[in-house]
Design an enzyme around this catalytic site. Structure first.
Site, PDB file in Angstrom:
ATOM      1  N   HIS A  99       0.825  -1.209   0.000  1.00 64.02           N
ATOM      2  CA  HIS A  99       0.000   0.000   0.000  1.00 64.02           C
ATOM      3  C   HIS A  99       0.859   1.259   0.000  1.00 64.02           C
ATOM      4  O   HIS A  99       2.040   1.250   0.412  1.00 64.02           O
ATOM      5  CB  HIS A  99      -0.921   0.010   1.222  1.00 64.02           C
ATOM      6  CG  HIS A  99      -0.178   0.040   2.527  1.00 64.02           C
ATOM      7  ND1 HIS A  99       0.404   1.172   3.039  1.00 64.02           N
ATOM      8  CD2 HIS A  99       0.094  -0.944   3.414  1.00 64.02           C
ATOM      9  CE1 HIS A  99       0.984   0.906   4.172  1.00 64.02           C
ATOM     10  NE2 HIS A  99       0.832  -0.377   4.441  1.00 64.02           N
ATOM     11  N   GLU A 201      -1.720  -7.293   7.563  1.00 65.53           N
ATOM     12  CA  GLU A 201      -0.401  -7.055   8.129  1.00 65.53           C
ATOM     13  C   GLU A 201      -0.193  -7.896   9.396  1.00 65.53           C
ATOM     14  O   GLU A 201      -1.144  -8.474   9.941  1.00 65.53           O
ATOM     15  CB  GLU A 201      -0.245  -5.554   8.434  1.00 65.53           C
ATOM     16  CG  GLU A 201       1.101  -5.114   8.967  1.00 65.53           C
ATOM     17  CD  GLU A 201       2.272  -5.435   8.042  1.00 65.53           C
ATOM     18  OE1 GLU A 201       2.565  -6.636   7.882  1.00 65.53           O
ATOM     19  OE2 GLU A 201       2.899  -4.494   7.518  1.00 65.53           O
TER      20      GLU A 201
END
Length: 312
Positions: A99, A201
């Site tokens: 990202h 994550e």
């Protein structure tokens, strides 16, 4: 996209015994399955898999994504590998995207790694900006995703094949990066990116790594075409304030996600938008060299999967 910095270096690093610990967990994981895929990287296709490539100077945006062959030759090689493969082998190209900059990345760079890990990562903000839970992209983060779109457009002219299946972490910073990267090429409502918990994550302690409730994610992304995987809990039942997932544990759930792709997708070109720690785990599972990725960055990998039956 930014060139990796000292913060990214920490996010991609492995301890000396990480592979050994991961292998031990993997043995038990594979024993729990009736059949399973083993994964490895096909070298000689992209510069990033070469140990001589300096990850802190390499800029894939300026080097045709790091390809060593023309795109025509790259995909011809992929077709050749699949055509000649036995029934239990399969080859795919994974485009592993990180990202763009989120507000937690901004805070990390503002306070430095030592203070970030000592104090700030466990808080939701500093009174000026908010980075937890589930932080948004900064303006820079959005522009990094759009930079990727421009470079993809250049590579399309040079013959790259677009992905035909898309996956995303459930965090807003990943889904928004996917949108800003791909909406000029494809209809998001048609490609239906799949949001998978296993692509999130590293779990625990850091507030930026606690996800939003399912209802919030659904309200923001389902009307755009995103699909949330079955079994996705309303609340984040995995995040804990006092335990952070190890790299090898992260590797096992990443392996589980790759098992899903190889079992359910015939697609040869795959896009996965996630995080620096997630990409670290993905490269571990693929037995690829560790490679640091800056915010908004991406690494392509040619993946060989070999399927085994239980007990083989």
């Amino acid at each position: 996209m930014s060139i990796p910095d000292e913060f990214d270096a920490v996010a991609c690093s492995l301890e000396a015994d990480t592979k050994q610990k991961y292998t031990a967990l993997l043995t038990d994981f594979e024993k729990s399955l009736e059949s399973y895929w083993k994964f490895e990287t096909v070298d000689g296709m992209f510069k990033q898999s070469d140990d001589s490539t300096d990850e802190y100077k390499f800029d894939y945006l300026k080097e045709d994504f790091g390809r060593l062959l023309s795109w025509e030759e790259t995909f011809a090689k992929l077709d050749e590998l699949n055509s000649n493969a036995p029934a239990n082998e399969c080859y795919k190209v994974f485009f592993l995207a990180r990202h763009g900059q989120g507000y937690h990345n901004l805070a990390n760079s503002t306070y430095g790694n030592k203070e970030w890990y000592r104090k700030w990562s466990e808080l939701n903000g500093d009174g000026k900006i908010v980075w937890g839970p589930d932080p948004e992209l900064t303006e820079l983060g959005v522009s990094q995703a759009r930079d990727n779109a421009h470079v993809w457009a250049e590579q399309v002219k040079k013959g790259v094949k677009l992905p035909t299946v898309w996956f995303s972490s459930p965090f807003r910073r990943s889904a928004d990066t996917l949108i800003n990267t791909w909406e000029s090429f494809v209809d998001i409502s048609t490609i239906k990116p799949l949001i998978m918990e296993d692509f999130r994550e590293t779990i625990g302690v850091h507030t930026c790594d606690k996800r939003s409730p399912r209802s919030v994610i659904a309200a923001k992304y389902e009307h755009l075409g995103f699909v949330i995987e079955d079994g996705f809990e309303e609340e984040d039942v995995y995040w804990k304030p006092d335990y952070r997932e190890t790299i090898e544990e992260h590797g096992i759930r990443t392996n589980r996600a790759f098992q899903h792709i190889f079992n359910n997708c015939e697609d040869e070109v795959v896009s996965i938008t996630s995080h620096s720690g997630a990409i670290r785990a993905q490269l571990l599972v693929l037995n690829h060299r560790p490679f640091s990725i800056g915010t908004g960055g991406m690494i392509p990998v040619v993946v060989k999967g070999t399927k085994y039956e239980k007990g083989e």
